[in-house]
Design an enzyme around this catalytic site. Structure first.
Site, short mmCIF file in Angstrom:
data_model
loop_
_atom_site.label_atom_id
_atom_site.label_comp_id
_atom_site.label_asym_id
_atom_site.label_seq_id
_atom_site.Cartn_x
_atom_site.Cartn_y
_atom_site.Cartn_z
N ILE A 1 6.28 55.96 12.96
CA ILE A 1 6.46 54.75 12.07
C ILE A 1 7.77 55.01 11.64
CG2 ILE A 1 4.24 54.25 11.01
CD1 ILE A 1 4.88 56.37 8.86
N GLY A 2 8.46 55.94 12.07
CA GLY A 2 9.98 56.20 11.55
C GLY A 2 10.54 57.23 12.02
N PHE B 1 15.19 64.65 9.91
CA PHE B 1 14.29 65.63 9.99
C PHE B 1 13.69 65.70 11.35
CE2 PHE B 1 10.31 67.70 9.01
CZ PHE B 1 10.67 68.62 8.36
N GLY B 2 13.15 64.51 11.48
CA GLY B 2 12.36 64.15 12.58
C GLY B 2 11.68 62.83 12.49
N VAL B 3 10.48 63.15 13.38
CA VAL B 3 9.95 61.89 13.62
C VAL B 3 8.72 61.69 12.55
CG1 VAL B 3 8.57 60.41 15.19
CG2 VAL B 3 10.31 61.83 16.03
N VAL B 4 8.31 60.66 12.08
CA VAL B 4 7.34 60.20 11.14
C VAL B 4 5.96 59.53 11.70
CG1 VAL B 4 6.70 59.41 8.70
CG2 VAL B 4 9.15 60.15 9.24
N ASP C 1 19.56 62.29 -2.11
CA ASP C 1 19.54 61.41 -1.16
C ASP C 1 18.93 60.04 -1.50
OD1 ASP C 1 20.56 60.39 1.24
OD2 ASP C 1 18.88 61.56 2.69
N1 ATP Z 1 5.16 58.38 3.51
C1 ATP Z 1 5.58 57.50 4.24
N2 ATP Z 1 4.82 56.30 4.33
C2 ATP Z 1 5.16 55.44 4.97
N3 ATP Z 1 6.30 55.47 5.84
C3 ATP Z 1 7.18 56.46 5.95
C4 ATP Z 1 6.84 57.56 5.06
N4 ATP Z 1 7.77 58.56 5.07
C5 ATP Z 1 8.76 57.93 6.10
N5 ATP Z 1 8.36 56.73 6.21
C6 ATP Z 1 9.07 55.87 7.44
O1 ATP Z 1 9.63 56.70 8.24
C7 ATP Z 1 11.00 56.40 8.28
C8 ATP Z 1 11.73 57.93 8.49
O2 ATP Z 1 11.72 58.51 7.37
P1 ATP Z 1 12.70 59.66 6.90
O3 ATP Z 1 12.39 60.12 5.74
O4 ATP Z 1 12.21 61.07 7.91
O5 ATP Z 1 14.03 59.33 7.45
P2 ATP Z 1 15.11 58.31 6.65
O6 ATP Z 1 14.99 58.64 5.20
O7 ATP Z 1 14.99 56.83 6.91
O8 ATP Z 1 16.29 58.83 7.27
P3 ATP Z 1 17.23 60.33 6.94
O9 ATP Z 1 15.93 61.29 6.75
O10 ATP Z 1 17.77 60.44 8.05
O11 ATP Z 1 17.89 59.88 5.76
C9 ATP Z 1 11.35 55.84 7.10
O12 ATP Z 1 12.45 54.93 6.92
C10 ATP Z 1 10.17 55.07 6.74
O13 ATP Z 1 10.17 53.68 7.40
#
Ligand code: ATP
EC number: 2.7.11.1
Length: 480
Positions: free
Chosen positions: A201-202, A206-209, A320
């Protein structure tokens, strides 16, 4: 005689008590009887978030010795004396933008040491541990700095201490330290079809979600650390888990569990299904946010931050705050996510700040923190100010492709604001013509938060009060 008090300004929460409130009195939250101590916590929580309860809930209401005990009384007096200073500072805050802040912001943009691509379509983020701007203080090196010992003036550690909402507070059982989830790797593999692309999903620093479907039907988000960054991200992983495990608030993404085994580092959180605030501002979800939704979202973020700064077991500074870290629910409630950069605030009451490496996202970063490495909760206030401008204008903090005088959104907004051209600032997608006075108040608040130095910025509780006042005027005007 019985006296009945209720609050209509605190969302759906309805607090009542029957006088006299000594022996045999009745306290309820949304109709559920609760102990006075719980009731008072809910009351204090709502008061901190700007709710007004009328005369019956005067400031002394919850300080009755036999109900709250000595520690709470002490806590209250300390809090009161602490509060008095920011208040007076706040009343003298001028809407001002000195050049130095912008200079640093530009430096952040131009200096190669600050540049790093994180995601094709996202903001730039300062590099991780290994190559970030580095000034390590003794507190940074001390192993205890990552731990969060209880402060004598804070309430006992419990993620449920301050209610997500008093109604939930009254009903939910106390979660265990890391929440109810205790998943094995095989369960996680099954939940994500072995981390298949279709579950992705993203992706962030940190990595992949991934989205995971558990056997019991629960949907979760699983953040999987990139293997190549394992060592560098170790502190970040630990920080996110440690901090998330200690908090519980409706406007903060809830930690459900984690895995730190072999070559896997996973963080499992609640899944928030309606995308990020940035997605919505971009129209990527096929919807356009109206002014009211924007106002509710910033109030939610403000509540989440108020909790972190003033009501968590130990103060937590997120570091952040940005639109891609604000997740939205189907009913457009906002939750602050991504605690990878979060740090505990000062533990010692003599300490005004912690000295630490600069981390955060360019465009949202407090220029004073960048210059001095001194971190306080006011750095989050700065980012919140930038976020407020973003949500009002729809523009990212830095818009590289715009003409020179529009590249730095807050600078552009401030100039327009001073020229009295506030309507030109409003996101064309906002679909609503909002009263000029209300817009000016919102921008003025944003500029106060994004003031160049921390002493000029209000704290989040004060911001919450202003937002509630703005909300009341907005609702009054929309009903006229
Ligand atoms: N708990 C969650 N529920 C739904 N989607 C999520 C959740 N956590 C993260 N995501 C999705 O995954 C993406 C990546 O999240 P992540 O926190 O790893 O990175 P980011 O905040 O977009 O970037 P960075 O960590 O580089 O600042 C988010 O933009 C969001 O779309």
């Amino acid at each position: 005689s019985a006296s009945f008090v209720s609050s209509s300004v605190c969302r759906s929460d309805h607090l009542t008590y029957t006088k006299p409130y000594q022996q045999g009195s009745l306290f309820t939250i949304n109709g559920n009887p609760v102990e006075k101590v719980r009731f008072c916590e809910a009351l204090r929580f709502h008061k901190a978030n700007g709710c007004i309860f009328g005369d019956s809930f005067s400031d002394d209401f919850c300080t009755v010795r036999y109900l709250l005990g000595r520690r709470f009384l002490e806590e209250k007096s300390v809090k009161d004396s602490k509060n008095s200073k920011p208040k007076s500072e706040y009343s003298h805050v001028k809407v001002s933008m000195a050049g130095s802040g912008f200079l640093l912001l530009f430096c952040g943009l131009c200096c190669p040491c600050f540049r790093k691509e994180r995601k094709a379509n996202s903001h730039e983020v300062l590099p991780k541990e290994s190559n970030s701007v580095h000034q390590v203080s003794s507190s940074e090196m001390s192993p205890s700095s990552e731990k969060i010992p209880p402060s004598p003036f804070r309430e006992p550690p419990s993620p449920s201490r301050v209610p997500q909402s008093p109604s939930r507070y009254a009903m939910s059982p106390r979660p265990s330290r890391l929440g109810p989830l205790n998943l094995s790797m095989s369960q996680i593999n099954a939940a994500t079809s072995n981390f298949s692309d279709s579950h992705q999903i993203g992706e962030g620093g940190f990595g992949v979600v991934y989205k995971g479907f558990l056997d019991d039907g629960q949907v979760v988000a699983i953040k999987r650390a990139k293997k190549e960054h394992f060592e560098n991200l170790r502190t970040e992983f630990k920080s996110e888990v440690d901090l998330l495990s200690k908090i519980g608030h409706r406007n903060l993404v809830k930690l459900l569990g984690y895995v730190d085994k072999g070559d896997e580092r996973l963080i499992i959180t609640e899944y928030v299904r309606n995308g990020t605030l940035r997605d919505h501002l971009d129209g990527a979800r096929g919807t356009k946010l109206n002014f009211n939704q924007r106002l509710e979202i910033v109030i939610d973020v403000c509540h989440g931050l108020t909790y972190l700064h003033s009501y968590a077991e130990r103060q937590i500074i997120h570091r952040d705050i940005k639109s891609s870290n604000i997740l939205l629910t189907d009913s457009m409630r906002a939750k602050v996510a991504d605690f990878g950069f979060a740090r505990g605030g000062p533990t010692d009451s003599n300490q005004t700040h912690i000295l630490t490496q600069v981390k955060g996202t360019v465009g949202y970063l407090d220029p004073e923190y960048m210059r001095t490495y001194q971190l306080t909760a006011k750095s989050d206030v700065y980012s919140f100010g930038i976020l407020l401008v973003e949500i009002l204008t729809g523009r990212r903090p830095v818009e590289a492709k715009r003409p020179h005088d529009e590249k730095i959104t807050v600078r552009w907004a401030f100039d327009k604001y001073n020229e009295g051209r506030v309507f030109e600032l409003v996101d064309p997608n906002a679909r609503e013509r909002v009263d000029e006075k209300i817009l000016r108040k919102m921008f003025s608040l944003a500029f106060q938060c994004a003031a160049p130095t921390k002493k000029e910025r209000p704290d989040m509780e004060a911001v919450g009060k202003q937002l509630w006042a703005i909300r009341s005027s907005y609702l009054r005007r929309s009903m006229e």
